[in-house]
Each structure stands twice: as C-alpha cells, then as structure tokens.
Scaffold this active site. Sequence first.
Site, PDB file in Angstrom:
ATOM      1  CG  HIS A 140      -2.005   1.116   1.733  1.00 50.30           C
ATOM      2  ND1 HIS A 140      -1.877   2.293   2.043  1.00 50.30           N
ATOM      3  CD2 HIS A 140      -3.227   0.757   1.545  1.00 50.30           C
ATOM      4  CE1 HIS A 140      -2.931   2.935   2.046  1.00 50.30           C
ATOM      5  NE2 HIS A 140      -3.987   2.380   0.952  1.00 50.30           N
TER       6      HIS A 140
ATOM      7  CG  ASP B  92       1.008  -2.211   6.234  1.00 48.71           C
ATOM      8  OD1 ASP B  92      -0.057  -2.408   6.616  1.00 48.71           O
ATOM      9  OD2 ASP B  92       0.539  -1.675   5.501  1.00 48.71           O
TER      10      ASP B  92
ATOM     11  CD  GLN C 210      -6.355  -4.312   3.790  1.00 56.02           C
ATOM     12  OE1 GLN C 210      -7.374  -5.292   4.281  1.00 56.02           O
ATOM     13  NE2 GLN C 210      -6.865  -3.138   3.903  1.00 56.02           N
TER      14      GLN C 210
ATOM     15  CE  LYS D  20      -7.162  -0.408   6.172  1.00 59.18           C
ATOM     16  NZ  LYS D  20      -8.295   0.592   5.172  1.00 59.18           N
TER      17      LYS D  20
ATOM     18  CB  CYS E 246      -4.061   3.535  -1.906  1.00 58.88           C
ATOM     19  SG  CYS E 246      -4.958   4.472  -0.673  1.00 58.88           S
TER      20      CYS E 246
HETATM   21  N1  PLP Z   1      -1.234  -0.445   4.911  1.00 56.37           N
HETATM   22  C1  PLP Z   1      -2.564  -1.397   4.200  1.00 56.37           C
HETATM   23  C2  PLP Z   1      -2.428  -2.666   3.312  1.00 56.37           C
HETATM   24  C3  PLP Z   1      -3.455  -0.633   4.111  1.00 56.37           C
HETATM   25  O1  PLP Z   1      -4.399  -1.611   3.265  1.00 56.37           O
HETATM   26  C4  PLP Z   1      -4.140   0.714   4.428  1.00 56.37           C
HETATM   27  C5  PLP Z   1      -5.355   1.064   4.197  1.00 56.37           C
HETATM   28  O2  PLP Z   1      -6.190   0.254   3.580  1.00 56.37           O
HETATM   29  C6  PLP Z   1      -3.117   1.097   5.574  1.00 56.37           C
HETATM   30  C7  PLP Z   1      -1.976   0.638   5.181  1.00 56.37           C
HETATM   31  C8  PLP Z   1      -3.650   2.269   5.418  1.00 56.37           C
HETATM   32  O3  PLP Z   1      -4.113   2.413   6.281  1.00 56.37           O
HETATM   33  P1  PLP Z   1      -4.537   3.622   7.306  1.00 56.37           P
HETATM   34  O4  PLP Z   1      -5.524   4.643   5.470  1.00 56.37           O
HETATM   35  O5  PLP Z   1      -5.887   3.365   7.974  1.00 56.37           O
HETATM   36  O6  PLP Z   1      -3.388   4.179   7.748  1.00 56.37           O
END
Ligand code: PLP
Length: 405
Positions: free
Chosen positions: A123, A200, A203, A226, A364
């Site tokens: 992401h 990270d 998900q 999430k 993203c």
């Molecule tokens: N990393 C991953 C794999 C994501 O799917 C997301 C959000 O969709 C993020 C990071 C960023 O999360 P946040 O917008 O809650 O900071």
Amino acid sequence: MDFNYQDIRKDFPILDQQVNKRPWVYFDNAATTQRPLPVVEKIREFSLQTNANIHRGTHAHAIRTTEAYENARDIVRDFLHAKEREEIIFTHGTTESINLVARSFCEKFLSEGDEIIVTEMEHHANIVPWQMACERHHASLKVLPFADNGTLKTELLESLISDRTKILAVAHVSNTLGTVNPIKEIIRIAHSHNIPVLVDGAQSAPHTTIDVQDLDCDFFAFSGHKIYGPTGIGVLYGKRSWLDAMPPFLGGGEMIDRVTFEKTTYNELPHKFEAGTPHYVGAIAMGSAIQYIENIGIDKIASYEHQLLNYATDQMKALKNLKIFGESPEKTGVICFQLDQIHPFDLGTLLDQLGIAVRTGRLCADPVMDHFGVTAMTRASFTFYNTIEEIDSFVAALKRIRLMF
Ligand code: PLP
C-alpha cells in the site's frame, strides 16, 4: 459455520438498510469495517457519562478515562502477544505508525548510501514514508517483486539484501491481491543479516491471530477502523530495544520528562511516542472491538471468511471474461478483478445502483496496477458479517451488468 450468525448480524444494525431500494451489501471491508454495538456503546459511554483528558488529572473522570485508556493498551498487548505493555504505542492509524518508524528509526539508523527494502505489493502507506526517508538521508529503496499469481518472490530476497540494508518493510496481507505473505520466513531471512522488519498488519490484524513474539517482527502496525473500531486510532508495536533507541517522533505534552529552554528530557515508553492528547475514546473503543472479535474467536472468523472467499472465487471464476488479480494459495477475503472491458468506475457505480458497495480505483497501490498494466481495479472484500446470500446477489449483479454492455 459454528457461530451464531443471526446474533452477529444484530450487532451491526448499519447493515440492515436499503441502498437504492435494495438490501445493502457491504463488500468494502478492506477499506473500512463496520462497528458492532459494543463499540458504539463504548463511544457513547465515554461521551455521555465519562470524559476528561487522560494522564493529567486527579479528579474522578480523569482517573476513569486514564484507566480505560491504559486498559486498552493491555488489551492490545494481549491481542498482539507482545512481551511488554510499553511496546504498544497508540497512533492515528497504520499510516502514522509507519511514518513514525520511517521518521524516527531512519533519523537514527539511516545514512547516505544505505538501503531500505519494500515489496512491489505494498500500500502507498508502506512505500511513500520510506521513499521520503530515503530522500532525506540520500539512501535508496529496493523492491522485492511478486509473481503474476500474487505471491512474493521471496527467493529473490537474499539477492536484494546488502550490508547497506537498514530495514525491510512488508505487508502481512496485501490490500489488493489478498496474499498472506510468508512474513515469518521473510523475518527469519532478514534477521540472519541483522536487518529489522516492519510488518504492515492493516489487512491481517482483523482476520488472523497475531503473535509478534512468535513472528519475531521488530515493528507491527494496524488501524482501529479496519478492525471494527473507530477511525483516527491505530497501533504501533515495536520491540523495546528499538523504541528505546529511537528519538521521539512528535514533540509536545506528555512525551516529555522535563522541559527547560536549554534542554528537554523525554518521557519513558510508551509516552515518549504519544505527544499531545491522544484519541483516548478511540483507543478505548478499539479495545472493545478487539474484545468483540476475540469473544467470537479469531480462528472461527478466519475459517468462515475462508468459506466466503472460496465460494466467491468459484462463483466469479465461472463467469466468462472475469479476471481475478492475485490467486495466491494463501489469501484472505479480498478479490480484485476486471469484468470484460467494463471500466471499474462504471462497474462500481452500477453495482451501487443494485445496492452493492465495492471499491474501485487504484486502491492506494499504484505499483500493483502497473504490474498488471491496468489503470484501476474493482475490489470486493468480505468479513465475518457477510453471507453466502450476499455473494449470490453480487454475482447475479455482475451477470446482469455484463448483459447491459
Ligand atoms: N496498509 C495497508 C495494507 C492498507 O490496506 C491500508 C489501508 O487501506 C493502510 C496501510 C493504511 O491504513 P490507514 O489509512 O488506516 O492508515
């Protein structure tokens, strides 16, 4: 499935509504999840009955909110199986957690000519902060690619590592391909070269058991919204040895020990990284969300979500000219796809007309779009409050839309 489905659905009244005169089908769970009643009630309780800023008061409400906030930290610590509660830092979300490490770790440990490794399926939140750090420190970014079926080419990792590699950042689960990455193996390889790893977990935390000690990761990030909690709250887990060595991220109240104009000394962990008034109601409510899924059982959730994923994949593959992006053997309930030549924005809009919410666009993850040579994708993502019947409606809608084109 062996948990009481009707009871669970009752906990999410938002799902019981119509959109465009059809029962609403919410398949955008990878973007954000809905909140069950206990979470909503917790927010209500800490708005209507108890409220005061934390850590600063001697009065009853300040003590109650502080206790609830610190209790949320213990809930997160247990959830992640972290060794110490001080290793749990509340942030605003995964993005801020990664930025914290990219800023603070790199300030201390990244120098000109050094390297950082990320993967092709990240992401943007796990790419851009590292790129910015590389720009600041004149370092460079190396990228571990994935194969067309959506699995990481882990066998190439050794060849990317050099004695200038300072940190590796990888998604536990891809937000586009749904791939569950072999992070334990990746961490093992990185550690054999003394390279720390940030995972990270945006998900993965909502769908799998997380044991940061077993994984042996150095950092782990996830978001409250999430995981059935509020927006604006998230977590960074970091091993104490790293967090102790890293300089603070933001300066202000709470993160200090003593301030004079000549010199400021900093607070102990975890407060060193929690400058200013945190989103304490969010942290408390996220604690409730975690307890909610733990009460159901994360393993039960994972197994039910797998049934949904397998069923949806089979149904969708039976449709002519439907291409699924990412078919790794290890997947969560995320399906990115292309139907005929229909543009994802058109498809998303038409699905919405039929009451079905999916995500469309670049998700993203520009490098994933570039990998497959597409400008956008459509993503359906499921979680434990979704049903086989909803997947049937979704597939019927896809068939109907295809006939229109
Ligand atoms: N990393 C991953 C794999 C994501 O799917 C997301 C959000 O969709 C993020 C990071 C960023 O999360 P946040 O917008 O809650 O900071």
